[in-house]
Design a protein around this motif. Structure first.
Motif, short mmCIF file in Angstrom:
data_model
loop_
_atom_site.label_atom_id
_atom_site.label_comp_id
_atom_site.label_asym_id
_atom_site.label_seq_id
_atom_site.Cartn_x
_atom_site.Cartn_y
_atom_site.Cartn_z
N ASP A 1 0.83 -1.20 0.00
CA ASP A 1 0.00 0.00 0.00
C ASP A 1 0.87 1.25 0.00
N TYR A 2 0.43 2.25 -0.76
CA TYR A 2 1.07 3.57 -0.82
C TYR A 2 -0.01 4.63 -0.77
N THR A 3 0.39 5.82 -0.34
CA THR A 3 -0.52 6.96 -0.34
C THR A 3 0.18 8.17 -0.95
N LEU A 4 -0.49 8.78 -1.91
CA LEU A 4 -0.05 10.02 -2.53
C LEU A 4 -0.82 11.16 -1.89
N SER A 5 -0.13 12.24 -1.57
CA SER A 5 -0.80 13.45 -1.11
C SER A 5 -0.01 14.65 -1.61
N ALA B 1 -7.12 26.97 -14.87
CA ALA B 1 -7.57 25.74 -15.54
C ALA B 1 -9.01 25.43 -15.18
N THR B 2 -9.70 24.76 -16.07
CA THR B 2 -11.08 24.35 -15.80
C THR B 2 -11.18 22.87 -15.47
N ASP B 3 -10.05 22.18 -15.46
CA ASP B 3 -9.98 20.80 -15.00
C ASP B 3 -8.52 20.42 -14.81
N VAL B 4 -8.25 19.51 -13.90
CA VAL B 4 -6.90 18.98 -13.67
C VAL B 4 -7.06 17.64 -12.95
N SER B 5 -6.15 16.72 -13.24
CA SER B 5 -6.26 15.35 -12.71
C SER B 5 -4.93 14.85 -12.18
N TYR B 6 -5.00 13.80 -11.36
CA TYR B 6 -3.81 13.02 -11.00
C TYR B 6 -3.96 11.66 -11.67
N ARG B 7 -2.88 10.88 -11.67
CA ARG B 7 -2.89 9.54 -12.27
C ARG B 7 -1.72 8.75 -11.69
N ILE C 1 -4.86 17.01 -1.44
CA ILE C 1 -5.39 15.88 -2.19
C ILE C 1 -4.73 14.63 -1.64
N GLU C 2 -5.50 13.58 -1.35
CA GLU C 2 -4.96 12.32 -0.82
C GLU C 2 -5.60 11.15 -1.53
#
Length: 175
Positions: free
Chosen positions: A78-82, A90-96, A123-124
């Motif tokens: 298990d890992y956690t990105l934050s 911007a009108t949209d942005v994502s993580y991946r 963001i987590e």
């Protein structure tokens, strides 16, 4: 050494959490070469959640804009990105999160734009590394349809199923 958390009370409270390491060697400096940038430009000097001028503005100049890093990981772990983000133009942005070994998504492109405001938010996202994977691409900024800016600060990738307090790094993974 005990840590004191003053976020909810001026008197402070003992902060109890496990010892962790931030796997990003440069958690606040997105100009470093380990942070890969495609079709985007970065500008430093924006006020971060800490009150210093060390946040970055990421300008997505194409529909395939990215800010990401390659990280070695352990399978079936298990890992956690934050990270902290703040609304720009911007009108949209994502993580991946991408499994580099078989070029498949662990977490597909996921918008966090609706969570953004004029204040910093953290963001987590937690995930498990699949069997056979030992390298991932961690995208803090991923856009396939959007142009504009977003502000980013304090990237953290840690082994564990939930996020702990932010661990700043400056050239090496720290815990």
């Amino acid at each position: 050494i005990p840590r004191i958390d003053f976020s909810d009370d001026a008197n402070g409270a003992l902060l109890l959490e496990p010892s962790r390491s931030n796997l990003f060697p440069y958690s606040e400096d997105f100009s470093q070469s380990n942070w890969l940038k495609t079709n985007s430009t970065i500008t430093s000097g924006f006020v971060s959640p800490k009150g210093d001028n060390n946040a970055y503005e990421i300008n997505m100049v194409s529909s395939t804009a990215n800010l990401y890093e390659n990280i070695s990981v352990s399978a079936e772990t298990d890992y956690t990105l934050s990270f902290y983000a703040k609304k720009g133009t911007a009108t949209d942005v994502s993580y991946r999160i991408l499994n580099v070994n078989n070029v498949s998504d662990i977490i597909p492109e996921t918008s966090y734009y609706s969570q953004l405001s004029s204040d910093w938010i953290r963001i987590e996202v937690s995930f498990t590394i699949p069997v056979g994977c030992n390298t991932i691409n961690v995208f803090l900024v991923r856009s396939s349809t959007n142009f504009g800016t977003v502000l980013i600060f304090g990237a953290q990738l840690e082994q564990g199923s939930y996020a702990t307090s932010y661990i700043p790094t400056q050239g090496t993974a720290l815990g």
